[in-house]
Structures are given as structure tokens and as C-alpha cells.
Scaffold this motif. Structure first.
Motif, PDB file in Angstrom:
ATOM      1  N   MET A 250       6.453  33.624 103.392  1.00  0.00           N
ATOM      2  CA  MET A 250       5.603  32.566 102.844  1.00  0.00           C
ATOM      3  C   MET A 250       4.243  33.148 102.409  1.00  0.00           C
ATOM      4  SD  MET A 250       4.833  28.924 104.727  1.00  0.00           S
ATOM      5  CE  MET A 250       3.599  29.598 105.828  1.00  0.00           C
ATOM      6  N   PRO A 251       4.111  33.602 101.106  1.00  0.00           N
ATOM      7  CA  PRO A 251       2.818  34.094 100.606  1.00  0.00           C
ATOM      8  C   PRO A 251       2.038  32.974  99.875  1.00  0.00           C
ATOM      9  CG  PRO A 251       4.560  34.705  99.100  1.00  0.00           C
ATOM     10  CD  PRO A 251       5.215  33.941 100.218  1.00  0.00           C
ATOM     11  N   PHE A 252       0.680  32.992 100.010  1.00  0.00           N
ATOM     12  CA  PHE A 252      -0.159  32.082  99.224  1.00  0.00           C
ATOM     13  C   PHE A 252      -0.232  32.593  97.778  1.00  0.00           C
ATOM     14  CE2 PHE A 252      -1.249  30.711 103.376  1.00  0.00           C
ATOM     15  CZ  PHE A 252      -1.803  29.438 103.274  1.00  0.00           C
ATOM     16  N   ASN A 253      -0.381  31.644  96.841  1.00  0.00           N
ATOM     17  CA  ASN A 253      -0.380  32.024  95.426  1.00  0.00           C
ATOM     18  C   ASN A 253      -1.673  32.707  95.005  1.00  0.00           C
ATOM     19  OD1 ASN A 253       2.190  30.973  94.997  1.00  0.00           O
ATOM     20  ND2 ASN A 253       1.387  28.923  94.514  1.00  0.00           N
ATOM     21  N   ASN A 254      -2.819  32.201  95.491  1.00  0.00           N
ATOM     22  CA  ASN A 254      -4.106  32.651  94.980  1.00  0.00           C
ATOM     23  C   ASN A 254      -4.997  33.239  96.081  1.00  0.00           C
ATOM     24  OD1 ASN A 254      -3.624  31.673  92.241  1.00  0.00           O
ATOM     25  ND2 ASN A 254      -3.706  29.644  93.207  1.00  0.00           N
ATOM     26  N   ARG A 255      -4.399  33.625  97.142  1.00  0.00           N
ATOM     27  CA  ARG A 255      -5.146  34.278  98.239  1.00  0.00           C
ATOM     28  C   ARG A 255      -4.331  35.475  98.720  1.00  0.00           C
ATOM     29  NH1 ARG A 255      -6.850  29.661 102.442  1.00  0.00           N
ATOM     30  NH2 ARG A 255      -8.337  31.266 103.072  1.00  0.00           N
ATOM     31  N   ASN A 256      -5.011  36.472  99.193  1.00  0.00           N
ATOM     32  CA  ASN A 256      -4.334  37.690  99.641  1.00  0.00           C
ATOM     33  C   ASN A 256      -3.834  37.523 101.093  1.00  0.00           C
ATOM     34  OD1 ASN A 256      -3.388  40.314  99.335  1.00  0.00           O
ATOM     35  ND2 ASN A 256      -5.247  41.187 100.271  1.00  0.00           N
ATOM     36  N   ILE A 257      -2.983  36.507 101.291  1.00  0.00           N
ATOM     37  CA  ILE A 257      -2.464  36.207 102.634  1.00  0.00           C
ATOM     38  C   ILE A 257      -0.977  35.891 102.502  1.00  0.00           C
ATOM     39  CG2 ILE A 257      -2.573  34.653 104.620  1.00  0.00           C
ATOM     40  CD1 ILE A 257      -5.487  34.102 103.921  1.00  0.00           C
ATOM     41  N   ALA A 258      -0.169  36.424 103.450  1.00  0.00           N
ATOM     42  CA  ALA A 258       1.259  36.112 103.491  1.00  0.00           C
ATOM     43  C   ALA A 258       1.733  36.178 104.938  1.00  0.00           C
ATOM     44  CB  ALA A 258       2.061  37.067 102.620  1.00  0.00           C
ATOM     45  N   PHE A 259       2.670  35.295 105.284  1.00  0.00           N
ATOM     46  CA  PHE A 259       3.247  35.274 106.629  1.00  0.00           C
ATOM     47  C   PHE A 259       4.762  35.383 106.527  1.00  0.00           C
ATOM     48  CE2 PHE A 259      -0.753  32.994 106.985  1.00  0.00           C
ATOM     49  CZ  PHE A 259      -1.292  33.518 108.154  1.00  0.00           C
ATOM     50  N   GLY A 260       5.367  35.863 107.625  1.00  0.00           N
ATOM     51  CA  GLY A 260       6.815  35.917 107.664  1.00  0.00           C
ATOM     52  C   GLY A 260       7.314  36.043 109.095  1.00  0.00           C
ATOM     53  N   GLY A 261       8.554  35.565 109.357  1.00  0.00           N
ATOM     54  CA  GLY A 261       9.103  35.665 110.706  1.00  0.00           C
ATOM     55  C   GLY A 261      10.531  35.150 110.784  1.00  0.00           C
ATOM     56  N   LYS A 262      11.132  35.301 111.949  1.00  0.00           N
ATOM     57  CA  LYS A 262      12.529  34.927 112.177  1.00  0.00           C
ATOM     58  C   LYS A 262      12.630  33.446 112.470  1.00  0.00           C
ATOM     59  CE  LYS A 262      16.378  35.973 115.319  1.00  0.00           C
ATOM     60  NZ  LYS A 262      16.803  36.817 116.453  1.00  0.00           N
ATOM     61  N   LEU A 263      13.569  32.780 111.789  1.00  0.00           N
ATOM     62  CA  LEU A 263      13.822  31.359 112.002  1.00  0.00           C
ATOM     63  C   LEU A 263      14.780  31.170 113.172  1.00  0.00           C
ATOM     64  CD1 LEU A 263      14.262  30.452 108.245  1.00  0.00           C
ATOM     65  CD2 LEU A 263      12.505  29.452 109.746  1.00  0.00           C
ATOM     66  N   THR A 264      14.444  30.244 114.042  1.00  0.00           N
ATOM     67  CA  THR A 264      15.310  29.960 115.190  1.00  0.00           C
ATOM     68  C   THR A 264      15.427  28.456 115.386  1.00  0.00           C
ATOM     69  OG1 THR A 264      13.424  30.048 116.726  1.00  0.00           O
ATOM     70  CG2 THR A 264      14.650  32.102 116.384  1.00  0.00           C
ATOM     71  N   GLY A 265      16.416  28.037 116.156  1.00  0.00           N
ATOM     72  CA  GLY A 265      16.553  26.649 116.564  1.00  0.00           C
ATOM     73  C   GLY A 265      17.162  25.724 115.537  1.00  0.00           C
ATOM     74  N   TYR A 266      17.928  26.275 114.614  1.00  0.00           N
ATOM     75  CA  TYR A 266      18.516  25.430 113.578  1.00  0.00           C
ATOM     76  C   TYR A 266      19.262  24.252 114.226  1.00  0.00           C
ATOM     77  CZ  TYR A 266      21.482  23.946 109.704  1.00  0.00           C
ATOM     78  OH  TYR A 266      22.101  23.198 108.740  1.00  0.00           O
ATOM     79  N   PRO A 267      19.108  23.003 113.734  1.00  0.00           N
ATOM     80  CA  PRO A 267      18.409  22.611 112.481  1.00  0.00           C
ATOM     81  C   PRO A 267      16.927  22.275 112.702  1.00  0.00           C
ATOM     82  CG  PRO A 267      19.606  20.748 113.329  1.00  0.00           C
ATOM     83  CD  PRO A 267      19.896  21.875 114.275  1.00  0.00           C
ATOM     84  N   ASN A 268      16.480  22.180 113.995  1.00  0.00           N
ATOM     85  CA  ASN A 268      15.067  21.900 114.272  1.00  0.00           C
ATOM     86  C   ASN A 268      14.325  23.237 114.292  1.00  0.00           C
ATOM     87  OD1 ASN A 268      15.512  19.042 114.666  1.00  0.00           O
ATOM     88  ND2 ASN A 268      16.461  19.603 116.633  1.00  0.00           N
ATOM     89  N   LEU A 269      13.989  23.704 113.111  1.00  0.00           N
ATOM     90  CA  LEU A 269      13.560  25.082 112.971  1.00  0.00           C
ATOM     91  C   LEU A 269      12.180  25.354 113.534  1.00  0.00           C
ATOM     92  CD1 LEU A 269      14.884  25.790 109.357  1.00  0.00           C
ATOM     93  CD2 LEU A 269      15.836  26.597 111.539  1.00  0.00           C
ATOM     94  N   GLN A 270      12.017  26.610 113.913  1.00  0.00           N
ATOM     95  CA  GLN A 270      10.731  27.129 114.399  1.00  0.00           C
ATOM     96  C   GLN A 270      10.671  28.579 113.982  1.00  0.00           C
ATOM     97  OE1 GLN A 270       9.529  26.288 118.507  1.00  0.00           O
ATOM     98  NE2 GLN A 270       9.079  28.458 118.788  1.00  0.00           N
ATOM     99  N   VAL A 271       9.454  29.077 113.726  1.00  0.00           N
ATOM    100  CA  VAL A 271       9.310  30.475 113.343  1.00  0.00           C
ATOM    101  C   VAL A 271       8.055  31.038 113.999  1.00  0.00           C
ATOM    102  CG1 VAL A 271       8.104  29.862 111.191  1.00  0.00           C
ATOM    103  CG2 VAL A 271       9.148  32.121 111.441  1.00  0.00           C
TER     104      VAL A 271
END
Length: 634
Positions: free
Chosen positions: A595-616
């Protein structure tokens, strides 16, 4: 005509010519029976003379003395043909020196006199038989002072008594162990006191005899004591493992709980997550076998010392002098101590050694599930588990008993006989209280982890399943199952316990399993991601900061709210600095949000767990000083 005479052996001459024929006939009839009787009498007399000839000398029997070289003050022993039930004493000679020979059944004992180095002939007579044998004498070099030997034994025995006293007061010892230890401590304390007092009264000549006797026989006792020290060290390690295992659930104990400086082999056992119980037990048994071998052999060598050991301190022994008797007393106490330690160790083996018995399984398997279910490429970790049992009487003859254990049990029976004979001969004042334990009649079970070196996982039944087993150095395993098929695959695999030292037949179990087909679920995850999220920041000066996001279909989104410890504010739709894009990717069996921001130099990422009530648990990919954030689907 020449005169005819009849001459009798008894010196009478008869002239037949002067007699008439009638008288001659009568006389001949009277004489002939006498001649016959006399002739027979002579033959009998000659026979009696032959029967009473002097007896031939008794044959000489050569005796074989095992000691190739003996020393003055050494008690040697050898076998003879005599079979006397009671003890006998005869006088023999070594060269020209008279020696006392003590015979008990068919074993003879002789204490070597203080003669010069050289070859001598030993001779004596017993039971009408003459015995001779060659003896080579060579004095022991570097004989220490009597005080050196006495103080060494006094300290060693005192240390042993202190150890017994600690056992008698121990909170972990059984009541029987406490009673035996208290009794032995009292027995050997009294004996040590008696012999110490007698030693102090010895004159200089007596102390010289004491030192010479000790110099010859002490090395035999030292070897026995050293073998026991090595054995007790191995047993201490085994007992430490047993204590640590009590802290260990069927799974794994952290190696951080173990901090002991040990031998390299045992350090590996102790520092492993899954203890190699079999290896530790084998080491302890091997040390006991060595100790018992040395014990039996050296006690046999010291059999003569029993004759030099007085029943009461101050009495002159059957062999040797008072000084020899005091030295023998110290030696016998030390031997009795070693017997006590060895028998205690043997009893511990009987009480503690475990043999694989049944119930082989793996720790990752659920007790309630009937099938071991794998996600595709899923990794499972764990260790083997089995039900073990203590020794029981069936192990002597059971075809399941391993070769090493069967050998141990056989040697234990031999040792019990050997040590039993020794305990019968040893004076009552020296007998240890510990008793010979017998094997249990009933089976007693224990569930224990199994080191992976004895557990094999293989024989997968379905060729469409790739099954990988990794054996880790800490005794655990990792297994992975995957398939390239588009449908779930059922299969079986085998787990086998194999260690022929402990189990001749081993253990085996077949496990039913299933691996799920690898289905791409990215579309499902994308659908579940669409909606509102709360993101909480941690570290980097952002603690307690909370954001809200709305993620749209087709991979777009926006941060809609932000707050810190003091205030919070909504963010207008379409705000230039807060719009973003998002995507989902799959790595192995796991799904990840980026998940990167379009106009800011910031991005996050991680493993999805708990499908379908997701958490990362999202980590900054770039541009943020926070340590991580937790995003939850609302």
C-alpha cells in the motif's frame, strides 16, 4: 650200590636202606603231606613279602600362578586339586623360606615374603599331594611412607562417609536409601575409627610392613575406585537429564534452561531441545558395565586380602601380621564403599532406564484429528513421541529386547552372582547395607519425546504428493507437503522408531494425511480487502497515532482520518497527500498487502491473516520512521 637218602628242608636225613620196605612206605606217606604244606606256606610268605614293599612317592603337581611377577607382601592365589570344604593352613617353602599357605576349597593363598628379586620355587603338600610352582619376585619401586597411604585412605573413606550422611538427610532420597545410607555411615565410621587407632599404635617396623602391603595392593583398589568415579559422573548426567525431562512437556524445552559444563557428547545431549535419552542411558550403562567388570576382576584379585583383613581391629589376620591386617582393613572398607556405590548405581539403572515400548506418534498431530491435514507447501514442526517402559522380568527373554540391553541384563545377572559371592565372604562389619534390586514384575510406562535420530518419516503412498522431511540438529523435525494437482490429495506416510540397541523389533505407525490443492485465492482476498480499516502506529515517535482508511475496488484508496495523543481530524475526500493505491500478492501459501501513497514518499506492506476478517501487521517499506502498524478490517 649207592646209598639213597631223603633230605627234608627241616634238616633231618633219613636212611632208607636200613629200613624194610613196609616201614619205608609208611614213612613216605607221612612225609609227603608235610612237604606239600610247607611248600604252600613258603609261597604265601613270599607273597606277603612282595605286598609289603615301600609305597611309591606321591606325584608332584605343577601349579600355575597367574601373576607373571609378584612382589614382597603381595598375596597371590592359584587353583589346586584340593577340594576342602573347610579352610586349611599348611606350611610350604618359597626357595628355602618357610611360608604359610591358606587353602579354601580349591584355592590357595600365599603372602610373598620379603626376599630379594629373583626366581623361586614354591612348594607345599596338602591332602597327600605335592605342589610346586615357579614364582618371580620383583619389589615394588617407589614405596611411599605408611602415613602417605594411611592419610589417603582415611580422607577418601571420610569423604564417602560424608556423602552417605548427606544422602541420609536428603529430601529427594527414598526412605530405604536414607536408612541404608545412615547405617553404612555408622558402620564405616566405626570401622575407620578402629583402624585409625590401631594404625597410630604401630611401631616403625609395623609401619614399614603396612607401607609395603599398601604399595602392592592399593593400585588394584585405585583402578576400581576410578572406574566408579567415571560411572557416577555418567549417572549424575543421566539423572540431570531425568530431572530436566520432568520440566519438559511432550513438546520442547528451551535449551536456555540447560547450563552444565559436560563432556562433549553429553553436552550435545543436554543442549538439544529433544534430549537423546537413549544415548545418555547407553553411556551410563556402558560406564556401569566397565565399573562392574573392573569390580569383579579386581575383587577376585583382592580375594586374598580378605584373609588378611581381621574380623575385629587389633586381631592378627590369618595371613600376615597386625600391620598387614590394618592395611587390609582400610582396603576392604574402600572396596566395600565401591561395592555400595556400584550396587546403588545398578539399582538406579533398574529404576530409571526406559525402553521404547508402544504408542509412537508425532507431536504436531492432533489427538482428536483422524487425518494430518496440510495446506499446500505448509511446513509443520515437532518431535517424535513414544511410550517407554521401565525394566521388567520379561526383558531377559523377550525377542523385542535390543542387543545392547540384552547384553547388559546378562552381564548384570553374572555380576549379581559374583558380587553375591563376595558379600558372603566379606566380614560382617564391612558389608554395605544396599541390597541387590530385582526387576519389576509389572510393566510401568512413561510417555517421552524421541530424538529424531531414531525416528524415520517416509514411505509416502501417493506419488502426486511431494513430502519433504528435514531433521534438525536439536532433535526435532520439519515436514512439508505439496502437490501440483488441482484437487486435494489424500495419502499415508509411515513413522518408524529404530534403535536395535534398545529394541530388536522397533515401533511403527502409519499416518493418514491430506494436502490441499494449491488454489489461487487472490481474488477472494481482494474482495475481502475492500472497505474501511483502522491503522494503529507503533514506535518511531508515532505511538498512539491512529488512522482510518477506505480501500476501494480496483486497487485505489485514501486515508480518511488521522489522530495523535492530543487531537484528531477528518481528511477531505480526494486530498492530494492522502490518496493511495493497493495490491495483493501471493508468496507460497501466504498473501501480502502492499500500500504506497500516491504523492508522498511513504509505503507500507505486510502479511494478511485471519481471512475473511483480515488483519495485517504492516511494516514501512520506505518513507516512515515508525516500526510497524497494525491494520484491522472494520
Amino acid at each position: 650200590m649207592q646209598e639213597e637218602h631223603l633230605t627234608a628242608n627241616f634238616g633231618v636225613i633219613i636212611n632208607f636202606k636200613e629200613m624194610n620196605s613196609r616201614l619205608q612206605s609208611k614213612l613216605i606217606c607221612a612225609i609227603i603231606p608235610l612237604l606239600i604244606t610247607f611248600s604252600l606256606s613258603c609261597k604265601k610268605s613270599e607273597s606277603k613279602i612282595e605286598d609289603t614293599e615301600p609305597d611309591k612317592p606321591a606325584p608332584v603337581t605343577r601349579i600355575v600362578i597367574e601373576n607373571t611377577t609378584s612382589a614382597p607382601a603381595e598375596i597371590i592365589q592359584f587353583t589346586i586339586a584340593e577340594n576342602a570344604a573347610a579352610q586349611q593352613q599348611v606350611t610350604g617353602k618359597l626357595g628355602t623360606e618357610e611360608v604359610k599357605v591358606v587353602i579354601n576349597q580349591n584355592i590357595a593363598y600365599v603372602m610373598m615374603p620379603g626376599l630379594a628379586d629373583g626366581n623361586y620355587e614354591l612348594s607345599f603338600t596338602s591332602g597327600g599331594k605335592n605342589y610346586t610352582g615357579a614364582v618371580q619376585l620383583k619389589a615394588v619401586a617407589n614405596v611411599k611412607t605408611a602415613d602417605f597411604y594411611a592419610s589417603g585412605f582415611q580422607d577418601s573413606i571420610a569423604t564417602f562417609i560424608s556423602r552417605l550422611e548427606r544422602v541420609a538427610e536428603s529430601s529427594t532420597a527414598t526412605s530405604i536409601q536414607k536408612q541404608d545410607a545412615a547405617r553404612d555411615a555408622g558402620t564405616y565410621s566405626a570401622a575407620l575409627k578402629d583402624f585409625n587407632e590401631q594404625y597410630q599404635k604401630l611401631p616403625a617396623s609395623g609401619k614399614l610392613e603396612f607401607a609395603q602391603f599398601m604399595a602392592v595392593h592399593k593400585p588394584v583398589v585405585d583402578e576400581l575406585v576410578q572406574a566408579n568415579l567415571e560411572m557416577t559422573s555418567a549417572f549424575a548426567q543421566l539423572q540431570e537429564i531425568s530431572r530436566l525431562k520432568q520440566q519438559q512437556s511432550i513438546g520442547i524445552v528451551s535449551s536456555g534452561k540447560i547450563s552444565s559444563a559436560r563432556t562433549s557428547s553429553t553436552a550435545g545431549i543436554l543442549n538439544s531441545k529433544i534430549f537423546d535419552l537413549e544415548e545418555a542411558q547407553k553411556e551410563a550403562i556402558t560406564r556401569w558395565l566397565k565399573s562392574s567388570y573392573v569390580m569383579s576382576r579386581n575383587i577376585a584379585k583382592l580375594a586374598g586380602v580378605l584373609y588378611a583383613g581381621p574380623v575385629i581391629a587389633g586381631a592378627v589376620p590369618v595371613l600376615g601380621t597386625l600391620a598387614v591386617g590394618i592395611a587390609a582393613g582400610y582396603l576392604i572398607i574402600q572396596v566395600a564403599e565401591s561395592v555400595s556405590v556400584n550396587l546403588t548405581a545398578m539399582n538406579d539403572l533398574i529404576d530409571q532406564v526406559l525402553l521404547p515400548y508402544e504408542g509412537l506418534t508425532l507431536s504436531h498431530l492432533s489427538t482428536s484429528a483422524t487425518v494430518d491435514l496440510f495446506e499446500n507447501q505448509q511446513v509443520k514442526s515437532g518431535n517424535g513421541i513414544a511410550t517407554y517402559k521401565l525394566f521388567d522380568q520379561s526383558d531377559n527373554t523377550s525377542p523385542s529386547t535390543g542387543s545392547f540391553i540384552k547384553d547388559f541384563l546378562g552381564k548384570m545377572v553374572e555380576y549379581r552372582t559374583s558380587i553375591g559371592n563376595f558379600l558372603e565372604k566379606i566380614p560382617a562389619r564391612f558389608k554395605p547395607a544396599v541390597k541387590l534390586r530385582t526387576l519389576a514384575e509389572a510393566i510401568q510406562k512413561r510417555v517421552k519425546p524421541v530424538h529424531n535420530k531414531y525416528v524415520k518419516i517416509d514411505n509416502v503412498s501417493n506419488p502426486q504428493v511431494t513430502f519433504t522431511v528435514e531433521e534438525l540438529s536439536d532433535g526435532t523435525y520439519k515436514i512439508t507437503a505439496n502437490t501440483q494437482e488441482k484437487t486435494d490429495q489424500s495419502f499415508t506416510y509411515d513413522i518408524t522408531y529404530s534403535n536395535t540397541d534398545f529394541s530388536a523389533k522397533g515401533l511403527k505407525k502409519t499416518i493418514s494425511a491430506k494436502v490441499k490443492a494449491d488454489v489461487d485465492s487472490i481474488a477472494l482476498y481482494k474482495a475481502a480487502i475492500v472497505g474501511d480499516w483502522i491503522n494503529t502506529w507503533y514506535g518511531g515517535g508515532y505511538d498512539n497515532t491512529r488512522d482510518k482508511y477506505h480501500l476501494n475496488a480496483f486497487g485505489t484508496g485514501q486515508r480518511t482520518y488521522t489522530s495523535d495523543a492530543n487531537r484528531g481530524s477528518d481528511i477531505p475526500d480526494g486530498d492530494y497527500y492522502n490518496t493511495l493505491t493497493w495490491s495483493v500478492s501471493k508468496i507460497g501459501n501466504d498473501y501480502y498487502l502492499y500500500m504506497p501513497f500516491n504523492n508522498r514518499n511513504i509505503a507500507f506492506g505486510g502479511k494478511l491473516t485471519g481471512y475473511p476478517n483480515l488483519q495485517v501487521k504492516s511494516f514501512p517499506v520506505y518513507g516512515s520512521t515508525s516500526i510497524y502498524t497494525i491494520m484491522k478490517r472494520q
